[in-house]
Design a protein around this motif. Sequence first.
Motif, mmCIF file in Angstrom:
data_model
loop_
_atom_site.group_PDB
_atom_site.id
_atom_site.type_symbol
_atom_site.label_atom_id
_atom_site.label_comp_id
_atom_site.label_asym_id
_atom_site.label_seq_id
_atom_site.Cartn_x
_atom_site.Cartn_y
_atom_site.Cartn_z
ATOM 1 N N LEU A 29 -3.760 1.270 9.626
ATOM 2 C CA LEU A 29 -4.561 2.618 9.231
ATOM 3 C C LEU A 29 -5.267 3.358 10.303
ATOM 4 N N ARG A 38 3.271 -3.074 8.688
ATOM 5 C CA ARG A 38 3.414 -1.835 8.102
ATOM 6 C C ARG A 38 2.605 -0.945 8.660
ATOM 7 N N THR A 72 -1.079 -3.923 7.374
ATOM 8 C CA THR A 72 -1.027 -2.459 7.591
ATOM 9 C C THR A 72 -1.901 -1.817 8.439
ATOM 10 N N MET A 98 0.924 -1.338 0.088
ATOM 11 C CA MET A 98 0.265 0.047 0.148
ATOM 12 C C MET A 98 0.899 1.105 -0.102
ATOM 13 N N THR A 99 0.674 2.219 -0.996
ATOM 14 C CA THR A 99 1.522 3.497 -1.104
ATOM 15 C C THR A 99 1.162 4.285 0.380
ATOM 16 N N TRP A 100 2.205 5.249 0.616
ATOM 17 C CA TRP A 100 2.310 5.971 1.645
ATOM 18 C C TRP A 100 2.241 5.078 3.053
ATOM 19 N N SER A 101 2.986 3.959 2.963
ATOM 20 C CA SER A 101 3.009 3.046 4.071
ATOM 21 C C SER A 101 4.506 2.658 4.254
ATOM 22 N N SER A 155 7.695 -0.072 6.440
ATOM 23 C CA SER A 155 7.591 -1.147 7.279
ATOM 24 C C SER A 155 8.222 -0.839 8.424
ATOM 25 N N HIS A 195 0.545 3.138 7.799
ATOM 26 C CA HIS A 195 0.522 4.138 7.036
ATOM 27 C C HIS A 195 0.544 5.303 7.543
ATOM 28 N N VAL A 196 1.265 6.331 6.737
ATOM 29 C CA VAL A 196 1.503 7.739 7.492
ATOM 30 C C VAL A 196 0.447 8.460 8.085
ATOM 31 N N THR A 197 -0.638 8.144 7.702
ATOM 32 C CA THR A 197 -1.931 8.728 8.138
ATOM 33 C C THR A 197 -2.301 8.342 9.687
#
Length: 357
Positions: free
Chosen positions: A79, A16, A77, A1-4, A6, A18-20
């Motif tokens: 989130l 992973r 991931t 997934m993008t913007w993530s 490890s 996620h930056v959010t």
Amino acid sequence: MTWSFSIGRILGSDLRVHVTFFLLLAWVGFAAYSEAGLPGAIENILFVIALFACVVAHEFGHALMARRYGIATPDITLLPIGGLARLERMPENPRREIAVALAGPAVNIVIWALLVVVFGAGISVDDLAVIDSTGPGFLQRLAIVNLFLAVFNMIPAFPMDGGRVFRAFLCLWTDRVTATRWAAIAGQVVAFGLGFAGLSGGNPVLVLIALFVFVAANAESQDVAMRAAARRVLARDAMITRFESLHPEDTLDVAANAVIRTTQHEFPILDPNGRLLGFLTREALFAALAGDGSRLQAVSSIAETQIPTVSLLTGLEQVLDTLHTGAPAVAVCTESGHLTGYITRENVGELMVLQGR
């Protein structure tokens, strides 16, 4: 997934974040600081971290049960709205699907029981109304949330675990595509309800969850329908056969010109004998051109070399499983290793649309 990114591997799966997720921590900390000062902010941030540790345990419940049936989980991931375990596939046997789906909520029930029985984190109905404050004890809140996660995930609607159980039961009376469609519709109905509740109560988190549920339910239905259609198609029927290739010594300038004069998103890199060495994607090319690298460097230096290969008679469903590993394309090669064509997610989707799937 993008913007993530490890943060390590646990039990064979890449964990992973996620930056959010850090935006959520910042929002929780700011809101708690405004009401209860620094101690309240620290407690609420630690609570969110503990909560997401329970979410990770929930997702590993799915992953470990799936592993019993030979299904790997490449990554999990985190989130802001929860966790997402990316299983290679869901078991199509209804009983196995039920077992995998129930394993996650079962973990939350075990955590709740441990907090209540072992650590004495008693809960009451009144605590539910103040769960977002520091009023109840730390362990009390954690116990309540784990119980809530178990119950909420058992709502019979995609993409919640209860939706997968619902789909598995429907599969006992109808085909998997129809069962998935009904479970997805139930998920979208739930999404509308959550969205309405979030907008009415001014709760942006509920609105975000509603959006995720709606999109994920639709995506699941489309994926199952595509796989059902793919069972009747071979790789030779779906591959791209007219394409422009690159030589390993070609420069980024040469590749840039190829991008301009074609509609390709990826370019096979072939040796003089026509054997595949890798693929150059437009994303990798653009990143290299935007960086400090020379436009005269060879395309082989930024190529993706881990390209899965299949034969002409490989089923398209197997190709879809391979594409889900993150490869930009799947190469269709002869026994001698010569490239005859390649398959991407985009042209598989186009094939299904043209066939009226």
